[in-house]
Enzyme design. Structure first.
Site, PDB file in Angstrom:
ATOM      1  N   GLU A  30     -43.545  30.618  -8.699  1.00 58.36           N
ATOM      2  CA  GLU A  30     -44.504  29.624  -9.564  1.00 58.36           C
ATOM      3  C   GLU A  30     -43.885  28.449  -9.949  1.00 58.36           C
ATOM      4  O   GLU A  30     -42.650  28.622 -10.414  1.00 58.36           O
ATOM      5  CB  GLU A  30     -44.900  30.665 -10.680  1.00 58.36           C
ATOM      6  CG  GLU A  30     -46.207  30.046 -11.395  1.00 58.36           C
ATOM      7  CD  GLU A  30     -46.776  30.767 -12.602  1.00 58.36           C
ATOM      8  OE1 GLU A  30     -47.944  30.494 -12.809  1.00 58.36           O
ATOM      9  OE2 GLU A  30     -45.889  31.652 -12.965  1.00 58.36           O
TER      10      GLU A  30
ATOM     11  N   ALA B  38     -39.583  35.969 -17.004  1.00 59.45           N
ATOM     12  CA  ALA B  38     -40.137  36.821 -16.449  1.00 59.45           C
ATOM     13  C   ALA B  38     -41.152  36.450 -15.548  1.00 59.45           C
ATOM     14  O   ALA B  38     -41.596  35.228 -15.999  1.00 59.45           O
ATOM     15  CB  ALA B  38     -40.621  38.182 -16.984  1.00 59.45           C
ATOM     16  N   MET B  39     -41.514  37.010 -14.423  1.00 57.76           N
ATOM     17  CA  MET B  39     -42.628  36.503 -13.500  1.00 57.76           C
ATOM     18  C   MET B  39     -43.451  37.637 -12.960  1.00 57.76           C
ATOM     19  O   MET B  39     -43.088  38.773 -12.771  1.00 57.76           O
ATOM     20  CB  MET B  39     -41.948  35.759 -12.460  1.00 57.76           C
ATOM     21  CG  MET B  39     -42.986  35.150 -11.500  1.00 57.76           C
ATOM     22  SD  MET B  39     -44.263  34.212 -12.087  1.00 57.76           S
ATOM     23  CE  MET B  39     -45.535  34.314 -10.992  1.00 57.76           C
ATOM     24  N   GLU B  40     -44.892  37.314 -12.833  1.00 59.42           N
ATOM     25  CA  GLU B  40     -45.956  38.267 -13.092  1.00 59.42           C
ATOM     26  C   GLU B  40     -46.072  38.732 -11.505  1.00 59.42           C
ATOM     27  O   GLU B  40     -47.235  39.290 -11.088  1.00 59.42           O
ATOM     28  CB  GLU B  40     -47.043  38.114 -13.644  1.00 59.42           C
ATOM     29  CG  GLU B  40     -47.670  36.483 -13.203  1.00 59.42           C
ATOM     30  CD  GLU B  40     -47.609  35.314 -13.822  1.00 59.42           C
ATOM     31  OE1 GLU B  40     -48.327  34.523 -13.545  1.00 59.42           O
ATOM     32  OE2 GLU B  40     -46.639  35.269 -14.424  1.00 59.42           O
ATOM     33  N   ASN B  41     -45.523  38.436 -10.411  1.00 62.12           N
ATOM     34  CA  ASN B  41     -45.732  38.619  -9.143  1.00 62.12           C
ATOM     35  C   ASN B  41     -46.539  39.821  -8.934  1.00 62.12           C
ATOM     36  O   ASN B  41     -46.267  40.901  -9.591  1.00 62.12           O
ATOM     37  CB  ASN B  41     -44.428  38.892  -8.324  1.00 62.12           C
ATOM     38  CG  ASN B  41     -43.543  37.507  -8.691  1.00 62.12           C
ATOM     39  OD1 ASN B  41     -43.841  36.523  -8.088  1.00 62.12           O
ATOM     40  ND2 ASN B  41     -42.344  37.957  -9.146  1.00 62.12           N
TER      41      ASN B  41
ATOM     42  N   HIS C 132     -47.181  41.222 -21.638  1.00 61.91           N
ATOM     43  CA  HIS C 132     -47.477  39.929 -21.369  1.00 61.91           C
ATOM     44  C   HIS C 132     -47.787  39.933 -19.668  1.00 61.91           C
ATOM     45  O   HIS C 132     -48.900  39.393 -19.283  1.00 61.91           O
ATOM     46  CB  HIS C 132     -46.592  38.896 -21.513  1.00 61.91           C
ATOM     47  CG  HIS C 132     -46.848  37.355 -21.194  1.00 61.91           C
ATOM     48  ND1 HIS C 132     -47.530  36.430 -22.012  1.00 61.91           N
ATOM     49  CD2 HIS C 132     -46.690  36.780 -19.998  1.00 61.91           C
ATOM     50  CE1 HIS C 132     -47.758  35.273 -21.507  1.00 61.91           C
ATOM     51  NE2 HIS C 132     -47.026  35.529 -20.124  1.00 61.91           N
ATOM     52  N   GLU C 133     -46.740  40.079 -19.004  1.00 59.90           N
ATOM     53  CA  GLU C 133     -46.882  40.256 -17.688  1.00 59.90           C
ATOM     54  C   GLU C 133     -47.849  41.085 -16.803  1.00 59.90           C
ATOM     55  O   GLU C 133     -48.369  40.828 -15.828  1.00 59.90           O
ATOM     56  CB  GLU C 133     -45.356  40.415 -17.098  1.00 59.90           C
ATOM     57  CG  GLU C 133     -44.289  39.398 -17.497  1.00 59.90           C
ATOM     58  CD  GLU C 133     -44.463  37.852 -17.396  1.00 59.90           C
ATOM     59  OE1 GLU C 133     -45.231  37.640 -16.410  1.00 59.90           O
ATOM     60  OE2 GLU C 133     -43.982  37.198 -17.911  1.00 59.90           O
TER      61      GLU C 133
ATOM     62  N   HIS D 222     -50.960  39.796 -16.973  1.00 58.66           N
ATOM     63  CA  HIS D 222     -51.433  38.801 -15.909  1.00 58.66           C
ATOM     64  C   HIS D 222     -51.845  39.596 -14.659  1.00 58.66           C
ATOM     65  O   HIS D 222     -52.468  38.691 -13.505  1.00 58.66           O
ATOM     66  CB  HIS D 222     -50.138  38.239 -15.391  1.00 58.66           C
ATOM     67  CG  HIS D 222     -49.828  36.957 -16.283  1.00 58.66           C
ATOM     68  ND1 HIS D 222     -50.764  35.733 -16.253  1.00 58.66           N
ATOM     69  CD2 HIS D 222     -48.626  36.534 -17.027  1.00 58.66           C
ATOM     70  CE1 HIS D 222     -50.078  34.843 -16.997  1.00 58.66           C
ATOM     71  NE2 HIS D 222     -48.706  35.365 -17.462  1.00 58.66           N
TER      72      HIS D 222
ATOM     73  N   GLU E  19     -51.867  31.768 -19.093  1.00 58.40           N
ATOM     74  CA  GLU E  19     -50.832  32.071 -19.846  1.00 58.40           C
ATOM     75  C   GLU E  19     -51.283  32.252 -21.358  1.00 58.40           C
ATOM     76  O   GLU E  19     -50.658  33.082 -22.172  1.00 58.40           O
ATOM     77  CB  GLU E  19     -49.814  30.929 -20.070  1.00 58.40           C
ATOM     78  CG  GLU E  19     -49.174  30.585 -18.572  1.00 58.40           C
ATOM     79  CD  GLU E  19     -48.384  31.966 -18.057  1.00 58.40           C
ATOM     80  OE1 GLU E  19     -48.028  32.753 -18.825  1.00 58.40           O
ATOM     81  OE2 GLU E  19     -48.124  31.960 -16.711  1.00 58.40           O
TER      82      GLU E  19
END
Length: 890
Positions: A166, A302-305, A337-338, A341, A360
Site C-alpha cells: 500500500e 502494521a498493514m491490513e493485507n 484497527h487492522e 480493515h 483509515e
C-alpha cells in the site's frame, strides 16, 4: 494501515522513484518529473485473475517472476499499459481466450511514470485474453515492495522476506493494474528454501519439492481484491493457531519468539468475534494470520493485507524484559484497527485514494470502539479527545485539507496518510454515530457493507446507507465536515438564567492557529450542551447561529461528552465558572475543556495562562487519564522553551513541582490491584520528569542504572524502558557509551532496536552528533538508522535536519523511498530557528514536486507558529509562573 511507532497515534502509499535510481538532472527538472507520475491507467482493459509465480533470491536481493493475467479488452486497442517499477521484462505474450496468440508486442518502460506499455502491431480486438509476462525484480532493504529484513538471533544472523504494497508498491512485485478499483483474484506460487515457511493471504493448497533444497508453495486463490492487499513472506518462522468459528487465526513470528505473541493471538479471537457480530457479515476468508517482522519503518507499524496482517514486532510481540502495559494496549489497539480493515478497506474498498479516509478513518473509529467494549478496564474512551486534538492541530493550519481530498499524483497519495485522514475521519464518524444513535448507525454500516461487498465505493455511499437506515438527514452534515477543511468555533455569546433554565445564544466561527482574519466557513454543527445541574440538550447550529434553552443555571459545558468536532469559546465569565467547578466535570469533559483552553490560549483567543490555572486546580486524585493529558501538555510546553536555559529551568521547576503532587502519591512501584491507567500514568510521569531534568527522578534513574549489573532487581521490567529513557535523555559520555555497548551486545531484535533509539535521545549536542554519525553506519541496522536521526530531531531539530541534508545520499538509503518527501521536513518541524523556514523551502524547491509539498509547507507553518508562540505567549506564561512558584515556596 497504521502509522509507525515513532509517530504512533497518528500517526499515516504510493511509491516515489528512489532518488539514487533517477538520472542526474537539474533539481527543478527532478521535481517536475516526479510530479508527472501517473495515478490512473488508461481505461479499456479489465483484469480479473492474476496467476503469479515468484522465486526470490534472498542473498542477491533479486527475484524472478512470471504472471499470467486473465483480462477483458473492452474496446479495440493497440496497446496495453500496466504499472511496473524496478522490473526488467524478459518476455511478454498475449493469447486470446480461444487460443490464438497475437504477435509479440514492443515493450516500453517508463520509469518516471512507473508503467510498462505493450504496443501491438495490429489492434487487439474486444474480448477475453491471457497476458503473460516474465520478468526479474529487486528485493528492497526498506519496507517497500518485496523487501528483506536482516536480524540477529542467538543462532546467528538471519534474513526474512516480506511484502508491503500500500499504496502502489505491488508494481514492484508484479506488473499489474495497481489501483484500488481494479479488483481481481490472485493465485500465488512461490519457490522458497524447503526449511523456510511461506505465508500469503490464503492457506497453502499444496507444495511441490523442486529439488536442490527448494519447495514450490502453491496458495489457494484469494478473494476478489485490490492489488495493494496482496501479501507474501518467507523465512525461519513459527506459527500458532486458534480457531474462531470457521476461521483459523494465526500468529507467525521468527523462530523462538512465538511465546511473546500469546496476547496477540488471544486478542485476535475476541476482536474477530466482536466484528462478526457488529457487521452481521462474518469474516469471509478461511484464515487470518498476523505476521510479525523484526525492524521498523518510518511510515507504518502494521498493514491490513487480507488474511495476512503484517505487523512489526514492536507492535505485536510482548517481550517480558521490556514491554509495558502501554505496549499491551497498543498491541490490542493496532490489531483492532487492522482487523476492522478486513471489512472497511478489504471487503469494501474506496474507489480511489480521494476517499482513503473510508478505510483509515473508519478503522480508527472501529478499532477504538472495539477496544472500549472489550477492555473496559482500560477506560480508553477518554482517549478520543487526544485523537481529536491530533487532527485539530493540523486542521487549524492553512496547509490542512478536507477529509475527502483530491489526489492526482503518487506523492499526493502518500501525503494523504495523515492525522486528518485517520483522526479527523474517526472524530467525524464518532460525532455522526452519536447524532443518529449507535444502533441506527450500525444498521447503516451493515447495509453499506452488504451492498458493496467485494466492490468499491465513495463517501456518499456510506452516508446514504446510514441515512436510509436511520431516517436521519445526515448527508449535509457529513458533507460539511468531510468536503471542506477546518474546525468550527462555537462561541457562547450570551447565557442568561431565567426561572431555573439557561437561555443561550451561540454563534459559529472558525478556529485557526495561523489566520486570525480568515473569513469563517459555514458548517451545520450538532452540539450537546449541559449545565452541571441539568440534563443534556441537543441542538444544531446552522447558518452560523442557534438559540438554545436548557435546564439548570450551573456552569455550562458545550460539547458535553466530547463527541463534537469543534472548539468552544466561553468568554471570560463562562470560563471562570468552569474553572471554579472543574473538579465537578466528568473526566471526558475535563479533557475537552483542557484541550480547548490550551489551543485557544496559544492561538491568542484567551489568556494562555488560563490553561495553567486549570492545571493548578487539578488535584492528585483526579482521573489518571486527565493527568496523562496534563503531563503531555506540560512536556510540550517545555519544548517551546528549548534553547532558553534559564527560562526553561524556571518553567521546569514549576512543572516538576506540579507533577510531583501526583507522583508522590503513586511512587515508583505498582500497588496491588492498581488500575491500569494508573500504571501507565506512573511511566508517563517518570519519563516527563526526566525530560524536565527533575533532579529527584534523574538521580534515582541513574542510581538504578548504575546498580543493575550487581542488583538485577534495580530496574524492574515494567520500569525498564522509562528509566532507560530518563538516563539516555540526561546521559553523560559514560552513560551513553554503556547504552551503546548494551545495544551492540543485544541479540533480541526488538530490544536491540530500542537500545539504539535510546542513543538518539540525549539533550547533549555532542552526544546527539555521535548518534547521527552512528546512524550512517551499518551497525544499527538498515531499518533503524532513519528512526535514530528522527529521534535526534526531537531535541536537536536544526542539527538533525542539517546533518541529513548534508548526507542526503547516505540517508536516502536508510529510509523508505516513499517517505522521503515527508521525512526530511519532519526533522525540522520542531525548530524555532528563524532561518529554518528558508532552509526548508530551499530543500523543497530542490527535491519535492510543487504539488507534493504539503508536508514541507506544514513543517514551515509549524516552525513559524512555534516562533510566534515563543515571542507572544511564553512571556505571559513566564509572568504567571513567577508568583505561582512563590506561592509554592511559601
Amino acid at each position: 494501515m497504521l502509522p509507525g511507532y515513532l509517530i504512533y497515534g497518528i500517526i499515516l502509499a504510493l511509491a516515489t522513484l528512489p532518488m539514487d535510481a533517477m538520472p542526474a538532472t537539474p533539481a527543478s527538472h527532478e521535481a517536475s518529473q516526479a510530479e508527472q507520475v501517473t495515478t490512473q491507467l488508461p481505461h479499456g482493459v479489465l483484469p480479473s485473475l492474476y496467476d503469479v509465480s515468484v522465486t526470490p533470491h534472498a542473498q542477491s536481493l533479486s527475484f524472478d517472476g512470471e504472471v499470467t493475467v486473465t483480462l477483458d479488452v473492452l474496446r479495440p486497442t493497440r496497446s496495453i499499459t500496466v504499472n511496473a517499477l524496478d522490473l526488467a521484462f524478459i518476455s511478454v505474450s498475449l493469447v486470446a481466450a480461444d487460443g490464438g496468440e497475437l504477435p509479440a508486442p514492443q515493450v516500453s518502460v517508463d520509469a518516471a511514470q512507473q508503467t510498462a506499455t505493450f504496443a501491438f502491431p495490429t489492434p487487439v480486438l474486444q474480448g477475453a485474453y491471457h497476458l503473460t509476462m516474465r520478468y526479474t525484480g529487486k528485493i528492497a532493504t526498506q519496507a517497500n515492495g518485496l523487501f528483506a529484513i536482516d536480524y540477529d538471533t542467538k543462532a546467528g544472523r538471519k534474513r526474512a522476506l516480506f511484502t508491503q504494497f500500500e499504496d502502489a508498491d505491488a508494481r514492484r512485485f508484479l506488473p499489474c493494474w495497481d489501483e484500488p478499483a481494479y479488483k481481481a483474484i490472485f493465485r500465488l506460487k512461490a519457490t522458497v528454501p524447503s526449511s523456510d515457511m511461506a505465508v500469503s493471504n490464503m492457506p497453502i493448497a499444496t507444495t511441490v519439492d523442486v529439488g536442490d533444497g527448494f519447495t514450490q508453495v502453491i496458495f489457494r486463490p484469494s478473494p476478489r481484491m485490490s492489488s495493494y492487499l496482496l501479501f507474501f513472506a518467507s523465512g525461519d518462522f513459527e506459527r500458532a493457531v486458534i480457531t474462531s468459528g470457521s476461521t483459523d487465526l494465526g500468529v507467525v513470528t521468527q523462530r523462538g519468539l512465538l511465546s511473546q505473541a500469546g496476547f496477540a493471538l488471544e486478542s485476535a479471537g475476541r476482536i474477530l468475534d466482536y466484528y462478526n457480530d457488529y457487521f452481521d457479515n462474518s469474516y469471509p476468508l478461511p484464515k487470518l494470520d498476523n505476521i510479525a517482522s523484526p525492524g521498523r519503518s518510518q511510515f507504518f507499524s502494521a498493514m491490513e493485507n487480507w488474511g495476512a496482517i503484517f505487523t512489526f514486532e514492536h507492535t505485536l510481540l510482548l517481550d517480558p524484559t521490556i514491554s509495558t502495559l502501554a505496549d499491551k494496549q497498543r498491541v490490542f489497539a493496532v490489531q483492532a484497527h487492522e482487523t476492522a480493515h478486513q471489512w472497511f478497506g478489504n471487503l469494501v474498498t474506496m474507489s480511489w485514494w480521494d476517499d482513503l479516509w473510508l478505510n483509515e478513518g473508519f478503522a480508527s473509529w472501529m478499532g477504538a470502539r472495539a477496544t472500549e467494549q472489550l477492555h473496559p478496564e482500560w477506560n480508553t474512551q477518554l482517549r478520543a479527545v487526544a485523537a481529536r486534538e491530533a487532527a485539530m492541530k493540523r486542521d487549524a493550519m492553512a496547509t490542512t485539507h478536507p477529509v475527502v481530498q483530491h489526489i492526482e499524483t503518487v506523492q499526493q497519495a502518500r501525503l494523504a496518510f495523515d492525522s486528518i485522514t485517520y483522526r479527523k475521519g474517526r472524530a467525524v464518524i464518532s460525532m455522526l454515530e452519536d447524532y443518529v444513535g449507535p444502533d441506527r448507525w450500525r444498521d447503516g454500516v451493515r447495509r453499506y457493507t452488504d451492498r458493496h461487498a467485494y466492490g468499491n465505493t465513495e463517501s456518499d455511499d456510506l452516508w446514504r446507507a446510514v441515512q436510509e437506515a436511520s431516517g436521519q438527514p445526515i448527508l449535509d452534515i457529513a458533507r460539511d465536515f468531510t468536503l471542506q477543511p477546518g474546525i468550527p468555533l462555537i462561541k457562547v455569546e450570551s447565557a442568561q438564567c431565567r426561572d431555573g433554565n439557561t437561555a443561550l445564544r451561540l454563534t459559529q466561527g472558525e478556529f485557526t492557529r495561523d489566520r486570525p482574519e480568515k473569513k469563517p466557513l459555514s458548517w451545520r454543527v450538532p452540539v450537546i450542551l449541559q449545565t452541571l445541574d441539568g440534563e443534556p440538550v441537543r441542538a444544531l447550529v446552522a447558518d452560523g447561529h442557534a438559540g438554545v434553552d436548557l435546564p439548570g443555571c450551573g456552569p455550562l459545558v458545550v460539547n458535553a461528552g466530547q463527541h463534537g468536532y469543534y472548539r468552544t469559546l466561553y468568554g471570560p465569565v463562562g470560563f471562570a465558572r468552569i474553572r471554579d467547578s472543574f473538579g465537578q466535570l466528568q473526566p471526558i469533559d475535563q479533557l475537552g475543556v483542557l484541550a480547548d483552553t490550551w489551543a485557544l490560549g496559544l492561538a491568542g483567543l484567551q489568556p494562555a495562562s488560563d490553561f495553567l490555572e486549570l492545571v493548578q486546580s487539578v488535584t492528585a486524585d483526579t482521573d489518571p487519564q486527565v493527568w496523562q493529558d496534563i503531563v503531555d501538555d506540560l512536556a510540550t510546553l517545555d519544548g517551546y522553551y528549548r534553547g532558553e536555559t534559564a527560562r526553561r529551568a524556571r518553567y521546569g521547576e514549576f512543572a516538576s513541582k506540579k507533577l510531583h503532587e501526583v507522583f508522590a502519591r503513586l511512587g515508583w512501584q505498582s500497588a496491588a490491584r492498581e488500575p491500569d491507567p494508573v500504571k501507565i500514568l506512573r511511566l508517563r510521569l517518570i519519563e516527563t520528569l526526566g525530560t524536565l531534568a527533575d533532579p529527584v527522578v534523574v538521580l534515582e534513574a541513574r542510581r538504578r542504572f548504575d546498580a543493575q549489573d550487581k542488583d538485577p532487581t534495580a530496574i524492574p521490567a515494567e520500569l525498564r524502558r522509562s528509566l532507560l529513557r530518563v538516563v539516555a535523555k540526561n546521559a553523560d559520555v559514560s552513560a551513553w557509551q554503556r547504552i551503546h555497548a548494551a545495544a551492540r551486545n543485544e541479540k533480541t531484535p526488538m530490544v536491540r532496536d530500542e537500545m539504539y533509539l535510546l542513543l538518539s535521545m540525549s539533550r547533549d549536542p555532542a552526544l546527539a552528533q555521535r548518534a547521527l554519525d552512528l546512524a550512517l553506519t551499518s551497525e544499527p541496522g538498515a531499518t533503524v538508522s532513519g528512526s535514530m536521526i528522527r529521534g535526534v530531531s526531537v531535541e536537536h531539530p536544526d542539527l538533525a535536519f542539517d546533518f541529513a541534508v548534508a548526507h542526503k545520499d547516505q540517508v536516502d538509503e536508510k529510509i523508505d523511498p516513499n517517505e522521503r518527501i515527508r521525512y526530511y521536513p519532519s526533522l525540522a518541524e520542531n525548530s524555532h530557528d528563524r532561518a529554518m523556514p528558508g532552509k526548508l523551502n530551499a530543500f523543497a524547491d530542490k527535491y519535492i514536486a510543487a504539488g507534493s509539498r504539503r508536508g514541507a509547507d506544514a513543517a514551515v507553518e509549524d516552525i513559524r507558529y512555534r516562533i510566534k508562540l515563543r515571542d507572544e505567549r511564553l512571556p505571559a506564561i513566564d509572568r504567571w509562573i513567577s508568583p505561582a512558584l512563590s506561592v509554592k515556596a511559601n
